[in-house]
Design an enzyme around this catalytic site. Structure first.
Site, PDB file in Angstrom:
ATOM      1  N   GLN A  42       0.828  -1.199   0.000  1.00 54.72           N
ATOM      2  CA  GLN A  42       0.000   0.000   0.000  1.00 54.72           C
ATOM      3  C   GLN A  42       0.865   1.253   0.000  1.00 54.72           C
ATOM      4  O   GLN A  42       1.736   1.398   0.866  1.00 54.72           O
ATOM      5  CB  GLN A  42      -0.875  -0.013   1.259  1.00 54.72           C
ATOM      6  CG  GLN A  42      -1.804   1.176   1.403  1.00 54.72           C
ATOM      7  CD  GLN A  42      -2.299   1.342   2.835  1.00 54.72           C
ATOM      8  OE1 GLN A  42      -1.514   1.310   3.776  1.00 54.72           O
ATOM      9  NE2 GLN A  42      -3.587   1.519   3.006  1.00 54.72           N
ATOM     10  N   GLY A  43       0.642   2.152  -0.960  1.00 53.27           N
ATOM     11  CA  GLY A  43       1.388   3.405  -1.007  1.00 53.27           C
ATOM     12  C   GLY A  43       0.508   4.593  -0.632  1.00 53.27           C
ATOM     13  O   GLY A  43      -0.049   5.255  -1.510  1.00 53.27           O
ATOM     14  N   TYR A  44       0.329   4.811   0.660  1.00 52.08           N
ATOM     15  CA  TYR A  44      -0.494   5.931   1.138  1.00 52.08           C
ATOM     16  C   TYR A  44       0.382   7.020   1.779  1.00 52.08           C
ATOM     17  O   TYR A  44       0.479   8.124   1.272  1.00 52.08           O
ATOM     18  CB  TYR A  44      -1.512   5.452   2.176  1.00 52.08           C
ATOM     19  CG  TYR A  44      -2.801   4.853   1.634  1.00 52.08           C
ATOM     20  CD1 TYR A  44      -2.896   4.348   0.342  1.00 52.08           C
ATOM     21  CD2 TYR A  44      -3.937   4.777   2.450  1.00 52.08           C
ATOM     22  CE1 TYR A  44      -4.079   3.789  -0.125  1.00 52.08           C
ATOM     23  CE2 TYR A  44      -5.129   4.215   1.981  1.00 52.08           C
ATOM     24  CZ  TYR A  44      -5.187   3.720   0.699  1.00 52.08           C
ATOM     25  OH  TYR A  44      -6.358   3.175   0.252  1.00 52.08           O
ATOM     26  N   SER A  45       0.996   6.664   2.926  1.00 49.40           N
ATOM     27  CA  SER A  45       1.729   7.668   3.717  1.00 49.40           C
ATOM     28  C   SER A  45       2.948   8.209   2.976  1.00 49.40           C
ATOM     29  O   SER A  45       3.557   7.520   2.159  1.00 49.40           O
ATOM     30  CB  SER A  45       2.203   7.059   5.034  1.00 49.40           C
ATOM     31  OG  SER A  45       1.120   6.656   5.807  1.00 49.40           O
ATOM     32  N   GLU A  62     -16.918  -3.133   6.189  1.00 51.88           N
ATOM     33  CA  GLU A  62     -17.084  -4.003   7.353  1.00 51.88           C
ATOM     34  C   GLU A  62     -15.756  -4.622   7.809  1.00 51.88           C
ATOM     35  O   GLU A  62     -15.047  -5.232   7.042  1.00 51.88           O
ATOM     36  CB  GLU A  62     -18.077  -5.114   7.005  1.00 51.88           C
ATOM     37  CG  GLU A  62     -18.295  -6.065   8.141  1.00 51.88           C
ATOM     38  CD  GLU A  62     -18.367  -7.490   7.664  1.00 51.88           C
ATOM     39  OE1 GLU A  62     -19.211  -7.772   6.816  1.00 51.88           O
ATOM     40  OE2 GLU A  62     -17.546  -8.292   8.123  1.00 51.88           O
TER      41      GLU A  62
END
Lengths: 392, 374
Positions: free
Chosen positions: A126-129, A245
């Site tokens: 995941q490349g978010y921060s 969910e």
């Protein structure tokens, strides 16, 4: 009101329990129970074994290869997984990207990516921060500029868990600098982590291990059909996942196993002429942790019953995340306290003292991250204050 | 797994909530507080007519056919308005003691009497030096022929000054803290040898110290086997008191939340400050987590497995006690100066919740009891 599983659910529980008993490799179980880090190969082969039994993408709908379980069944499955001593595995593709593609992806994207998540062939990170965009994710700066049929990506992502294991990466990038920060963010897929212009630098964390990375993008070209949804829809997509969910977010099942383990260790290890459990402070610390866990499990049951009754869980997941990670940290700290001097030897030195304490410190150190990742406790509280309490 | 309420449960919950909201305002409560007995007998009669005094008891005992879950619904609603009438002492403690151990004659006379609202009762178990240990009983009972008499002193008997009859734990054999040898007796509060000294408690309620000097007593249940009954009765008391505390906590939280949205300082509502927002989230979490523990314990208190029952109840008492303390303290703190005043309800919830922390055993006592179960 009743607290019991139905006969069908109990039958399901037996079925799952038997599968884990039969299929979980003993060495993997022992390693996981000690808190030791698993290798890439160990994780992949375990995920493939789960996949072959139809036990990998358990939260997915049947049209994409999921088993069509309800929330209670998924909870039971996870509880049995934990009780068996099996690892969680690596699930960014399963729990994050999968639902995104199903909701926002094109038919081509679904066809290209979903089957390879299901078969554990692809490992997604995941490349978010970013260095300047942690809790304030909307201030991210990594740019994607359209050039012909490609986006050209420049910038950097950080805290990329298992970025060095992954072959693909889903990223939030900036495609517009003119509008409100949230509205200029897009969700894009990077097919090959070894593509030219991508550099992965390891970050060693306080547990002494390499899980985390900083990833640099220098003119990395990504075909424009790798954009998910529309340009500027990235923020909406990221938020969609927040309310998705998450019946196992509290980690109740793993904490229960951990507590049982701590009780066993306290009974088996002697300190100053008596068993650890006969030390009054230790005994009461364990009791308090067990009570906290009781609370967590019951709150989790309540959310589960709500989900089963068709009421969508919203920001309540934030409360489960806050309390769940508190409990994980509490249990890991308890084990360090129980270890006494045996918390000192670093795990790289082999088993200096009792095997039970060999990874206590490492786990404690690693779990400091649990209240930081996936939205820090403070950010979760901001969400609850705004969404549930109407404070703004 | 299902945590929804049945239609019958919903009905009783709504009925009591509505009564508290419409007929038991803070002003009304303040007037009742000033009455001689600290509660209103006409309100009690109303409860009897509405059938609320029979909620915990089986239909064959003349009750509503409910249990701890239904009792919790009533008590939580009572907590919303800090209802003063002696439901805990008369119905939950005395009623359950009679239901668990009473002979058919005792049930027909006494249980029917309290369900009908004609009879008030209290359970007298604590002693000057017993602390929270129910087995530490110095009061003794002597048998002469078919009749018993009891001698000794009980302290802080909730509702004791208004009770017509008392259920008293007394030793018929064994050493001072033995569980065996404790028996329960019914004693008439007006009988010769019974002396009652009533007083106010911190929340405005009433309690009494009661001394017994060869007072005539009637055995309740089996001789020497009273401890197990009392232990179970107190566990039901803990669940009911926890439910009441939850109502008080939730009201404190809701009132504080509303105040945070209207109280302005530095030119804006103080609820816009993050330091306040996070404390409000903590308060909310305390309330919701306590609700989980209450539902859990109200389901498990009826378990025939004593270890499961004790773990559920003591675990809930530890958890909800801590949460009650935190909510009570924060509600006063966040209200600021006005939270310190007698005229605002927040301080009264604070007193109620402080009393709850110590009722039927402190945090330390229940943490140990929990740990003792393994």
């Amino acid at each position: 009101m009743n607290i019991d599983y139905s006969p069908e659910e109990l039958e399901f529980q037996q079925e799952v329990r038997a599968w884990f008993k039969e299929n979980l490799p003993e060495d993997l179980k022992q390693k996981n129970m000690r808190g030791e880090m698993l290798t890439r190969e160990e994780i992949i082969s375990w995920q493939k074994l789960l996949g072959s039994a139809g036990y990998l993408v358990v939260s997915w709908p049947p049209e994409h290869g999921g088993p069509d379980w309800n929330a209670t069944q998924r909870y039971i499955f996870d509880a049995e997984r934990a009780a068996a001593g099996a690892p969680v595995g690596f699930s960014m593709g399963i729990i994050m990207l999968g639902p995104v593609l199903m909701a926002f992806g094109s038919p081509e994207q679904k066809e290209k990516y979903l089957p390879k998540i299901e078969s554990a062939e692809d490992w997604w990170c995941q490349g978010y921060s970013e260095p300047g965009a942690g809790s304030d994710l909307a201030s991210l700066k990594t740019q994607a500029v359209l050039d012909g049929d490609d986006y050209v990506i420049n910038g950097t992502k950080i805290w990329t868990t298992y970025g060095h294991y992954a072959n693909r990466c889903f990223c939030l990038v900036r495609t517009d600098n003119e509008c409100k920060p949230q509205a200029g963010i897009s969700f894009i897929l990077i097919d090959d982590m070894s593509a030219p212009g991508i550099e992965i630098q390891p970050i060693v964390s306080i547990d002494g291990e390499h899980h985390l990375n900083q990833v640099f993008f220098d003119n990395v070209r990504v075909p424009k059909e790798n954009l998910v949804g529309q340009e500027g829809q990235g923020w909406t997509i990221a938020k969609y996942l927040l309310t998705h969910e998450r019946t196992t977010i509290a980690g109740v099942a793993d904490s229960k196993l951990n507590l049982a383990n701590i009780k066993r260790i306290a009974a088996e290890n002697e300190v100053d002429g008596k068993a650890l459990i006969d030390d009054e402070q230790t005994r009461l610390d364990i009791a308090q942790a067990e009570i906290n866990l009781m609370q967590l499990e019951f709150t989790n049951f309540r959310t589960l019953a709500d989900t089963a009754a068709g009421r969508a869980p919203g920001p309540e997941s934030s409360l489960l995340k806050i309390k769940g990670t508190d409990t994980q940290q509490e249990l890991s700290e308890l084990k360090v306290k129980m270890a006494g001097y045996y918390a000192f030897p670093w795990h790289t030195e082999g088993f200096v003292g009792p095997e039970d304490f060999a990874y206590a410190t490492q786990t404690y150190n690693f779990l400091r991250a649990s209240t930081i990742y996936g939205g820090s406790t403070e950010v979760q509280k901001n969400v609850v204050a705004k969404m549930l309490l109407g404070l703004r | 797994m299902d945590f929804s309420y049945s239609d019958e449960q919903k009905l009783i919950k709504e009925q009591v909530e509505k009564f508290v909201q419409n007929d038991y305002s803070f002003e009304t409560r303040n007037k009742i507080l000033e009455m001689d007995e600290g509660f209103d007998r006409s309100v009690w009669q109303q409860f009897a007519e509405l059938g609320w005094l029979g909620v915990p008891f089986s239909e064959e005992d003349g009750g509503f056919g409910g249990g701890a879950i239904e009792t919790s619904l009533v008590m939580e609603a009572f907590g919303n308005g800090m209802v003063l009438e002696p439901y805990l002492s008369t119905i939950v403690l005395s009623g359950n003691a009679l239901a668990f151990a009473g002979s058919s004659e005792q049930k027909a006379e006494l249980l029917a009497g309290i369900i009908g609202g004609e009879l008030l009762m209290s359970v007298a178990y604590a002693e000057a030096k017993s602390g929270y240990n129910l087995a530490n009983v110095g009061t003794s009972a002597t048998k002469a022929g078919d009749a018993y008499t009891v001698s000794g002193e009980k302290v802080v008997v909730l509702g004791g000054a208004s009770a017509d009859k008392l259920i008293v734990s007394a030793r018929t054999s064994g050493g001072n803290s033995d569980e065996d040898g404790i028996s329960l007796f019914v004693v008439d509060a007006k009988a010769a040898g019974v002396e009652v000294r009533g007083y106010k408690t911190m929340d405005g309620g009433r309690a009494a110290n009661i001394s017994f000097n060869d007072a005539p007593a009637e055995l309740l249940g089996e001789e020497g086997k009273g401890f197990a009954v009392l232990d179970r009765v107190i566990d039901y008391g803990i669940v009911a008191a926890s439910a009441q505390a939850l109502g008080e906590m939730n009201s404190s939280f809701q009132k504080t939340l509303a105040y945070m949205k209207t109280r302005e300082q530095f030119g804006k509502a103080i609820g816009s400050f993050q330091v306040i927002q996070h404390r409000m989230v903590d308060m909310f979490t305390h309330v919701e987590s306590s609700r989980s523990m209450l539902i859990m314990s109200s389901m498990k208190v009826a378990s025939s497995d004593a270890v499961e029952r004790k773990k559920a109840v003591s675990g809930a008492k530890v958890y909800i006690g801590d949460a009650a303390r935190a909510v009570a303290q924060d509600a006063v703190q966040l209200h600021g100066g006005i939270g310190m005043t007698e005229e605002l309800d927040i301080g009264h919830y604070f007193r109620r919740l402080t009393l709850f922390c110590g009722i039927f055993g402190s945090k330390g006592y229940h943490l140990r009891r929990f740990a003792d179960q393994g």
